[in-house]
Design a protein around this motif. Structure first.
Motif, PDB file in Angstrom:
ATOM      1  N   LYS A 213      10.759 -56.247  53.238  1.00 11.19           N
ATOM      2  CA  LYS A 213      11.800 -56.452  54.228  1.00 11.19           C
ATOM      3  C   LYS A 213      11.185 -56.974  55.523  1.00 11.19           C
ATOM      4  O   LYS A 213      10.168 -56.469  55.985  1.00 11.19           O
ATOM      5  CB  LYS A 213      12.547 -55.148  54.480  1.00 11.19           C
ATOM      6  N   GLY A 214      11.822 -57.995  56.114  1.00 12.78           N
ATOM      7  CA  GLY A 214      11.377 -58.508  57.398  1.00 12.78           C
ATOM      8  C   GLY A 214      11.870 -57.631  58.532  1.00 12.78           C
ATOM      9  O   GLY A 214      12.862 -56.901  58.408  1.00 12.78           O
ATOM     10  N   SER A 215      11.172 -57.689  59.672  1.00 11.99           N
ATOM     11  CA  SER A 215      11.566 -56.882  60.819  1.00 11.99           C
ATOM     12  C   SER A 215      10.887 -57.405  62.079  1.00 11.99           C
ATOM     13  O   SER A 215       9.962 -58.215  62.021  1.00 11.99           O
ATOM     14  CB  SER A 215      11.208 -55.404  60.596  1.00 11.99           C
ATOM     15  N   VAL A 216      11.373 -56.933  63.218  1.00 14.78           N
ATOM     16  CA  VAL A 216      10.797 -57.254  64.517  1.00 14.78           C
ATOM     17  C   VAL A 216      10.547 -55.952  65.258  1.00 14.78           C
ATOM     18  O   VAL A 216      11.431 -55.088  65.329  1.00 14.78           O
ATOM     19  CB  VAL A 216      11.729 -58.154  65.352  1.00 14.78           C
ATOM     20  N   ALA A 217       9.337 -55.789  65.791  1.00 15.76           N
ATOM     21  CA  ALA A 217       9.008 -54.653  66.643  1.00 15.76           C
ATOM     22  C   ALA A 217       9.043 -55.147  68.089  1.00 15.76           C
ATOM     23  O   ALA A 217       8.238 -56.000  68.484  1.00 15.76           O
ATOM     24  CB  ALA A 217       7.638 -54.091  66.292  1.00 15.76           C
TER      25      ALA A 217
ATOM     26  N   ASP B 168      16.486 -60.854  58.866  1.00 10.60           N
ATOM     27  CA  ASP B 168      17.010 -61.443  57.636  1.00 10.60           C
ATOM     28  C   ASP B 168      16.035 -62.509  57.127  1.00 10.60           C
ATOM     29  O   ASP B 168      15.966 -63.608  57.675  1.00 10.60           O
ATOM     30  CB  ASP B 168      18.383 -62.055  57.905  1.00 10.60           C
ATOM     31  N   VAL B 169      15.272 -62.171  56.099  1.00  7.78           N
ATOM     32  CA  VAL B 169      14.278 -63.078  55.534  1.00  7.78           C
ATOM     33  C   VAL B 169      14.651 -63.378  54.093  1.00  7.78           C
ATOM     34  O   VAL B 169      14.734 -62.468  53.268  1.00  7.78           O
ATOM     35  CB  VAL B 169      12.863 -62.470  55.603  1.00  7.78           C
ATOM     36  N   ALA B 170      14.869 -64.659  53.793  1.00  5.98           N
ATOM     37  CA  ALA B 170      15.231 -65.047  52.437  1.00  5.98           C
ATOM     38  C   ALA B 170      13.998 -65.131  51.547  1.00  5.98           C
ATOM     39  O   ALA B 170      14.028 -64.767  50.378  1.00  5.98           O
ATOM     40  CB  ALA B 170      15.971 -66.383  52.443  1.00  5.98           C
ATOM     41  N   ALA B 171      12.911 -65.655  52.089  1.00  6.68           N
ATOM     42  CA  ALA B 171      11.657 -65.767  51.359  1.00  6.68           C
ATOM     43  C   ALA B 171      10.534 -65.578  52.348  1.00  6.68           C
ATOM     44  O   ALA B 171      10.506 -66.220  53.399  1.00  6.68           O
ATOM     45  CB  ALA B 171      11.544 -67.131  50.664  1.00  6.68           C
ATOM     46  N   GLY B 172       9.620 -64.686  52.053  1.00  5.86           N
ATOM     47  CA  GLY B 172       8.561 -64.358  52.996  1.00  5.86           C
ATOM     48  C   GLY B 172       7.599 -65.504  53.201  1.00  5.86           C
ATOM     49  O   GLY B 172       7.529 -66.455  52.433  1.00  5.86           O
TER      50      GLY B 172
END
Length: 481
Positions: free
Chosen positions: A191-195, A212-216
């Motif tokens: 899962k993508g995220s922002v700190a 929201d990340v469709a492909a890393g």
């Protein structure tokens, strides 16, 4: 509102080392600790801008890079972060820090905790399966702090540092993909995220939010629309080394616009130049045309059918108020461009680039690497900035280890691996951007670091200075010998 546009930090240098001794002022120990004193501050005579390049705010930018070493007992390779402070005379061999078992995160240096000093973002690979651990090396007056783990979720892979919500505090972006590490984590999509910053003295962020990340992939940050909020491009992790008939993968998989709420996923601009990269190197951000808006510097090969596969070219996709790739038409540079020294040959790989004001005229200059030039001996080329618009090839100059005036210590025809390291920094504090070039050890070649000081006339071979890694506390081991 102040923006935090961050160029890519100095790339990894493929130097094989036998370990680190007490030569110079830095040495390393097991467990990721760094010992040795940084030395006294160089004094107020430094005139460099107090920007993201200066870790101790003494007026001189500081060079940081990741090197590979071979453990003397186990013979296994591991990474180290080496920081060489700048000074009036260039790279200061008396002010060196070496941090063991760490690797720098590309593009990630800035004031993470808001204390007025630039920090370095690094990571430590886990001993077993798991996500690399984000670590901050804090800048400070006259010295750097010991590495401090950040208090982030266990699956947080810190890939970039930027101010995405415009609050003057730097944030960390987790692109949602963890690359596999041999003998360690298996990689895969997370899962993508922002700190969000500011980060506390204990390494904890103010808050975290999902992305929201469709492909890393790898995040590349910059203010690509000039609105004062840093944006992010998620870059493909595909190497491009698929079947011979397959087209190159697109370098950008997702575009996120910065806003007061954070990153907002947007449609990819149609003219992003998404067919110009072959995935072998990571694009970089920089203001190429001097309009105050970041541009995308995308390395790639000639479009198929390429007459000289691997020759390489640089495509500049310009930022604009309506988004990247929507304003000025893309610029393309190659060794076939009139005025650029050399000629396109297969496997030259011309194109990895960065911007900076080398000539001091407040116009962005381009420095472009050709790592495969002359059987991987390597070369870099300076394109001076133009009065209006992007740099032209007029007045371009190229440098390698056979350029008269460049100090070398080698015998015979060998693979130097000579290249400019990025970002461009003002190492000697004279307000001109300098080029730090590096080359690995190879057989009878000592390798090392070269400083090419910037000036109103550009770069000159006879003013370049060589720094032996042994004088920095790095003992080189002959590759394969």
């Amino acid at each position: 509102m102040r923006t935090h546009t961050l160029a890519a930090i100095a790339g990894c240098v493929a130097v094989l080392l036998a370990g680190c001794g007490s030569a110079g002022s830095g040495r390393s120990e097991e467990g990721g600790r760094a010992t040795g004193q940084c030395g006294e501050r160089s004094g107020p005579e430094g005139r460099g801008a107090k920007g993201a390049g200066d870790l101790d705010q003494d007026g001189y930018d500081d060079y940081a890079t990741t090197v590979s070493i071979r453990d003397a007992s186990s013979q296994l390779l591991r990474s180290q972060v080496a920081v060489v402070h700048g000074g009036k005379g260039g790279l200061d061999r008396h002010r060196v820090r070496i941090f063991d078992k760490l690797g720098l995160v590309p593009g990630a240096r800035g004031d993470l905790d808001g204390d007025g000093y630039t920090d370095l973002l690094a990571q430590r690979n886990p001993d077993g399966p798991g996500t690399p651990v984000p670590v901050v090396i804090k800048g400070g007056p006259g010295c750097l702090g010991d590495p401090q783990p950040l208090k982030l979720p266990a699956d947080f892979a810190a890939g970039a540092m930027a101010d995405v919500n415009g609050d003057d505090a730097l944030d960390l972006i987790n692109p949602g993909h963890v690359p596999a590490v041999k003998g360690g984590n298996p990689g895969g999509l997370r899962k993508g995220s922002v700190a969000f910053g500011p980060f506390g003295k204990d390494g904890a962020p103010a808050r975290t939010a999902a992305l929201d990340v469709a492909a890393g992939g790898r995040p590349l940050t910059g203010d690509f629309n000039g609105d004062g909020f840093d944006d992010a491009l998620i870059l493909s992790l595909d190497t491009g080394e698929e079947e011979d008939d397959d087209p190159p993968p697109p370098p950008v998989e997702g575009y996120y616009r910065g806003s007061p709420q954070g990153l907002i996923r947007m449609p990819l601009p149609r003219t992003l130049g998404n067919a110009t990269a072959d995935g072998r190197t990571m694009p970089r951000a920089g203001d190429v045309d001097g309009d105050g808006i970041d541009d995308l510097l995308s390395y790639g090969d000639m479009p198929p059918p390429a007459p000289k596969p691997g020759a390489g070219r640089l495509t500049v996709v310009y930022g604009a108020k309506s988004g990247p790739g929507t304003g000025r038409p893309n610029s393309v540079y190659s060794q076939d461009t009139p005025g650029i020294p050399g000629d396109s040959q297969g496997a030259d790989r011309f194109g990895p680039a960065a911007t900076g004001d080398v000539t001091g005229d407040r116009r962005p200059d381009l420095v472009i690497n050709t790592p495969g030039e002359d059987d991987d001996n390597g070369r870099f080329t300076l394109l001076p900035g133009a009065a209006h618009g992007p740099p032209t090839a007029a007045g371009a100059t190229a440098f390698d280890l056979d350029t008269p005036g460049v100090p070398t210590r080698h015998k015979g025809t060998i693979h130097h691996g000579f290249h400019a390291d990025f970002p461009l920094l003002d190492i000697n504090g004279d307000t001109y951007a300098d080029v730090v070039a590096a080359a690995p050890q190879y057989r009878v070649f000592r390798g090392g670091f070269w400083l090419f000081p910037g000036s109103a006339e550009g770069l000159a071979a006879d003013t370049s200075r060589y720094t032996d890694p042994a004088g920095l506390g790095l003992r080189l081991r002959v590759k394969g010998g």
